[in-house]
Design a protein around this motif. Structure first.
Motif, PDB file in Angstrom:
ATOM      1  N   VAL A  17       0.848  -1.192   0.000  1.00 26.06           N
ATOM      2  CA  VAL A  17       0.000   0.000   0.000  1.00 26.06           C
ATOM      3  C   VAL A  17       0.882   1.239   0.000  1.00 26.06           C
ATOM      4  CG1 VAL A  17      -1.807   1.293   1.193  1.00 26.06           C
ATOM      5  CG2 VAL A  17      -1.831  -1.211   1.242  1.00 26.06           C
ATOM      6  N   ALA A  18       0.674   2.108  -0.996  1.00 22.86           N
ATOM      7  CA  ALA A  18       1.388   3.384  -1.046  1.00 22.86           C
ATOM      8  C   ALA A  18       0.741   4.320  -0.039  1.00 22.86           C
ATOM      9  CB  ALA A  18       1.312   3.971  -2.449  1.00 22.86           C
ATOM     10  N   MET A  19       1.449   4.629   1.044  1.00 22.10           N
ATOM     11  CA  MET A  19       0.874   5.399   2.151  1.00 22.10           C
ATOM     12  C   MET A  19       1.487   6.800   2.197  1.00 22.10           C
ATOM     13  SD  MET A  19       0.659   2.494   5.130  1.00 22.10           S
ATOM     14  CE  MET A  19      -0.394   3.541   6.156  1.00 22.10           C
ATOM     15  N   SER A  20       0.665   7.806   1.947  1.00 26.46           N
ATOM     16  CA  SER A  20       1.135   9.194   1.967  1.00 26.46           C
ATOM     17  C   SER A  20       1.065   9.804   3.350  1.00 26.46           C
ATOM     18  CB  SER A  20       0.297  10.038   1.011  1.00 26.46           C
ATOM     19  OG  SER A  20      -1.035  10.139   1.494  1.00 26.46           O
ATOM     20  N   GLY A  21       0.406   9.126   4.276  1.00 24.02           N
ATOM     21  CA  GLY A  21       0.177   9.696   5.604  1.00 24.02           C
ATOM     22  C   GLY A  21      -1.173  10.368   5.727  1.00 24.02           C
ATOM     23  N   GLY A  22      -1.948  10.385   4.651  1.00 22.78           N
ATOM     24  CA  GLY A  22      -3.273  10.980   4.664  1.00 22.78           C
ATOM     25  C   GLY A  22      -4.344   9.967   4.979  1.00 22.78           C
ATOM     26  N   VAL A  23      -5.586  10.445   5.053  1.00 19.20           N
ATOM     27  CA  VAL A  23      -6.694   9.578   5.439  1.00 19.20           C
ATOM     28  C   VAL A  23      -6.990   8.537   4.370  1.00 19.20           C
ATOM     29  CG1 VAL A  23      -8.424  11.209   4.554  1.00 19.20           C
ATOM     30  CG2 VAL A  23      -9.068   9.548   6.324  1.00 19.20           C
ATOM     31  N   ASP A  24      -6.869   8.875   3.100  1.00 22.55           N
ATOM     32  CA  ASP A  24      -7.270   7.956   2.036  1.00 22.55           C
ATOM     33  C   ASP A  24      -6.419   6.691   2.020  1.00 22.55           C
ATOM     34  OD1 ASP A  24      -9.220   9.803   1.182  1.00 22.55           O
ATOM     35  OD2 ASP A  24      -7.752  10.852  -0.047  1.00 22.55           O
ATOM     36  N   SER A  25      -5.114   6.839   1.920  1.00 18.33           N
ATOM     37  CA  SER A  25      -4.253   5.659   1.864  1.00 18.33           C
ATOM     38  C   SER A  25      -4.253   4.900   3.185  1.00 18.33           C
ATOM     39  CB  SER A  25      -2.825   6.048   1.471  1.00 18.33           C
ATOM     40  OG  SER A  25      -2.294   7.016   2.349  1.00 18.33           O
ATOM     41  N   SER A  26      -4.465   5.615   4.294  1.00 15.23           N
ATOM     42  CA  SER A  26      -4.541   4.940   5.586  1.00 15.23           C
ATOM     43  C   SER A  26      -5.761   4.032   5.657  1.00 15.23           C
ATOM     44  CB  SER A  26      -4.592   5.974   6.720  1.00 15.23           C
ATOM     45  OG  SER A  26      -3.408   6.745   6.765  1.00 15.23           O
TER      46      SER A  26
ATOM     47  N   VAL B  51      -7.247   2.676   3.051  1.00 15.94           N
ATOM     48  CA  VAL B  51      -6.964   1.553   2.160  1.00 15.94           C
ATOM     49  C   VAL B  51      -6.231   0.455   2.920  1.00 15.94           C
ATOM     50  CG1 VAL B  51      -5.548   0.817   0.192  1.00 15.94           C
ATOM     51  CG2 VAL B  51      -7.000   2.834   0.004  1.00 15.94           C
ATOM     52  N   ALA B  52      -5.189   0.842   3.640  1.00 16.11           N
ATOM     53  CA  ALA B  52      -4.422  -0.144   4.411  1.00 16.11           C
ATOM     54  C   ALA B  52      -5.291  -0.822   5.457  1.00 16.11           C
ATOM     55  CB  ALA B  52      -3.220   0.544   5.058  1.00 16.11           C
ATOM     56  N   ALA B  53      -6.118  -0.043   6.146  1.00 15.03           N
ATOM     57  CA  ALA B  53      -6.973  -0.596   7.200  1.00 15.03           C
ATOM     58  C   ALA B  53      -8.010  -1.557   6.630  1.00 15.03           C
ATOM     59  CB  ALA B  53      -7.650   0.535   7.960  1.00 15.03           C
ATOM     60  N   LEU B  54      -8.628  -1.189   5.525  1.00 11.01           N
ATOM     61  CA  LEU B  54      -9.631  -2.057   4.896  1.00 11.01           C
ATOM     62  C   LEU B  54      -9.022  -3.393   4.484  1.00 11.01           C
ATOM     63  CD1 LEU B  54     -11.612   0.408   2.592  1.00 11.01           C
ATOM     64  CD2 LEU B  54     -12.576  -0.960   4.447  1.00 11.01           C
TER      65      LEU B  54
ATOM     66  N   THR C 296      -3.415   1.967  -3.908  1.00  8.50           N
ATOM     67  CA  THR C 296      -3.300   3.386  -3.575  1.00  8.50           C
ATOM     68  C   THR C 296      -4.653   3.931  -3.127  1.00  8.50           C
ATOM     69  OG1 THR C 296      -3.914   4.480  -5.667  1.00  8.50           O
ATOM     70  CG2 THR C 296      -1.705   3.500  -5.546  1.00  8.50           C
ATOM     71  N   GLY C 297      -4.633   5.149  -2.631  1.00  2.00           N
ATOM     72  CA  GLY C 297      -5.852   5.798  -2.153  1.00  2.00           C
ATOM     73  C   GLY C 297      -6.502   6.692  -3.180  1.00  2.00           C
ATOM     74  N   HIS C 298      -6.209   6.535  -4.449  1.00  2.00           N
ATOM     75  CA  HIS C 298      -6.818   7.368  -5.487  1.00  2.00           C
ATOM     76  C   HIS C 298      -8.299   7.032  -5.664  1.00  2.00           C
ATOM     77  CE1 HIS C 298      -2.523   7.750  -6.834  1.00  2.00           C
ATOM     78  NE2 HIS C 298      -2.922   8.998  -6.986  1.00  2.00           N
ATOM     79  N   TYR C 299      -9.069   8.065  -5.950  1.00  2.00           N
ATOM     80  CA  TYR C 299     -10.487   7.884  -6.225  1.00  2.00           C
ATOM     81  C   TYR C 299     -10.701   7.660  -7.720  1.00  2.00           C
ATOM     82  CZ  TYR C 299     -11.520   9.170  -1.433  1.00  2.00           C
ATOM     83  OH  TYR C 299     -11.600   9.190  -0.056  1.00  2.00           O
TER      84      TYR C 299
ATOM     85  N   ARG D 197      -4.291  -1.442  -7.801  1.00  2.00           N
ATOM     86  CA  ARG D 197      -5.639  -1.586  -7.264  1.00  2.00           C
ATOM     87  C   ARG D 197      -6.020  -0.279  -6.563  1.00  2.00           C
ATOM     88  NH1 ARG D 197      -4.659  -5.359  -9.956  1.00  2.00           N
ATOM     89  NH2 ARG D 197      -5.293  -7.543  -9.708  1.00  2.00           N
ATOM     90  N   PHE D 198      -7.318   0.086  -6.675  1.00  2.00           N
ATOM     91  CA  PHE D 198      -7.824   1.342  -6.121  1.00  2.00           C
ATOM     92  C   PHE D 198      -9.064   1.067  -5.268  1.00  2.00           C
ATOM     93  CE2 PHE D 198      -6.130   2.160 -10.452  1.00  2.00           C
ATOM     94  CZ  PHE D 198      -5.000   2.888 -10.103  1.00  2.00           C
ATOM     95  N   PRO D 199      -8.894   0.646  -4.027  1.00  2.00           N
ATOM     96  CA  PRO D 199     -10.034   0.216  -3.205  1.00  2.00           C
ATOM     97  C   PRO D 199     -11.060   1.299  -2.882  1.00  2.00           C
ATOM     98  CG  PRO D 199      -7.977  -0.680  -2.350  1.00  2.00           C
ATOM     99  CD  PRO D 199      -7.605   0.328  -3.391  1.00  2.00           C
ATOM    100  N   LEU D 200     -10.721   2.578  -3.049  1.00  2.00           N
ATOM    101  CA  LEU D 200     -11.657   3.652  -2.688  1.00  2.00           C
ATOM    102  C   LEU D 200     -12.472   4.151  -3.875  1.00  2.00           C
ATOM    103  CD1 LEU D 200      -9.481   5.874  -0.296  1.00  2.00           C
ATOM    104  CD2 LEU D 200     -10.846   3.845   0.234  1.00  2.00           C
ATOM    105  N   GLY D 201     -12.302   3.560  -5.034  1.00  2.00           N
ATOM    106  CA  GLY D 201     -12.918   4.087  -6.243  1.00  2.00           C
ATOM    107  C   GLY D 201     -14.426   4.203  -6.205  1.00  2.00           C
TER     108      GLY D 201
END
Length: 381
Positions: free
Chosen positions: A17-26, A28-31, A135-138, A176-180
């Protein structure tokens, strides 16, 4: 097949998981961790810690690295920080400065995805044994019988597909983009449910390395003395004043031009063209901004073999926040492409991207190299 479309049990599927430190990628990792995947977090340190710590909304440095590490510790998965500062400078920041000095308006986020995250980081993910990189991209990755397609995110207000137009098919197969399919409100609600401290953290800025949005200061630091004064010229040829460097201007700009910002007939003036060779900023009424012919360079095509590449009806996004405009796309064999818009658009800036869609599907895109009004000479900035 698991939820990521991989023929393995989640526990046997390593997801980097590419983690930027923001809520989105965090989130993704948690899910993925909750779903039983073998999660490994990776954060890139892209630029100076001191700059990042001094401002809110940055990413990939300072506080953000700490936040990513805290999420990994809370959820109990490995986390690595990779020093990509020199890679980021060479692949993104240097071109950012040069682009402004050419009279262009660059999008460093696209170059970062293209040259750092989806090239270097993707290879690092493979080296870590990852079955995919998340990644956390939408945006949405839609699997079809003919392969994976890139689609807009379900929430139009969060869709980031414009910034990912340069993603290649080989990269898309691995990403993969789990938040899409999620709206941002649900992402934040999930962060709260997981107990993540970043649940209410502000979104990162588009240009992460530009302090307080002052891009001119970054250009001047990277290219000392490169910004030279020149003339501000009306489209009718009149010299209207002087400027202190073309880096202060972008196509379509209306305010802060530095001259009487009204034409003789009281029409507002806009920046129509930037001539880097002569250091001239050309201004004129809004009508002089109209363009319906666009030439692209570095065209990235995500269409399938056998799909038409000549005179294709598409919707085209010319800026990240603008509505798509209908037009026709033709792709050359040399990495160039041409778009003819059904109706002229205003303020199309070289250095920005033109991204072609068919419905929600991203067909590809390229960098705007030149524009014209049909029947008039092309304006190659």
């Amino acid at each position: 097949m698991n939820s990521l479309g991989i023929h393995k049990a989640p526990a046997d599927t390593r997801v980097v998981v590419a983690m930027s430190g923001g809520v989105d990628s965090s989130v993704v990792a948690a899910l993925l961790k909750e779903q039983g995947y073998d999660v490994v977090g990776v954060t890139l340190q892209l630029y100076d810690h001191g700059v990042a710590l001094a401002r809110k909304g940055a990413c990939c440095a300072g506080q953000d690295i700490y936040d990513a590490r805290m999420v990994a510790e809370r959820l109990d998965f490995p986390h690595y920080v990779l020093d990509y500062e020199s890679k980021f400078s060479d692949a993104v920041m240097q071109e950012f400065a040069d682009s402004y000095l050419k009279g262009e308006t660059p999008i460093p986020c696209v170059r970062c995805n293209q040259r750092v995250k989806f090239r270097d980081l993707l290879e690092q993910a493979r080296d870590l044994g990852g079955d995919c990189l998340a990644t956390g991209h939408y945006v949405r990755r839609v699997e079809t019988p003919k392969g994976a397609e890139l689609h807009r995110g379900s929430d139009p207000s969060r869709d980031q597909s414009y910034f990912l137009f340069a993603t290649t098919q080989a990269q898309l197969d691995y990403l993969r983009f789990p938040l899409g399919d999620l709206p941002k409100t649900e992402t934040r609600a999930l962060a709260a449910r997981f107990g993540l401290e970043v649940a209410n953290k502000p979104d990162s800025q588009d240009i992460c390395f530009v302090p307080n949005g002052n891009y001119v200061s970054v250009v001047e630091r990277l290219r000392p003395g490169a910004a030279e004064p020149g003339e501000i010229v009306h489209v009718d040829g009149r010299v209207m004043g002087q400027h202190q460097g073309i880096v202060h201007y972008t196509i379509g700009q209306r305010r802060g031009i530095g001259v009487n910002e009204k034409s003789t007939n009281n029409e507002p003036l806009y920046v129509v063209r930037i001539d880097a060779a002569t250091k001239r900023v050309i201004v004129g009424p809004k009508a002089s901004l109209a363009r319906d012919l666009i030439t692209l360079r570095e065209m990235n095509w995500l269409g399938r073999a056998g799909e038409a590449m000549e005179d294709v009806a598409v919707d085209v996004k010319l800026r990240s926040m603008s509505a798509a405009a209908p037009g026709r796309l033709s792709i050359g064999a040399d990495g160039t492409a041409e778009i003819v818009l059904n109706d002229p658009q205003f303020g199309i800036a070289p250095g920005q991207a033109a991204v072609a869609y068919m419905g929600d599907r991203v067909l590809g895109g390229g960098w705007i190299a030149a524009t014209a009004k049909l029947g008039q000479d092309i304006a190659a900035e």
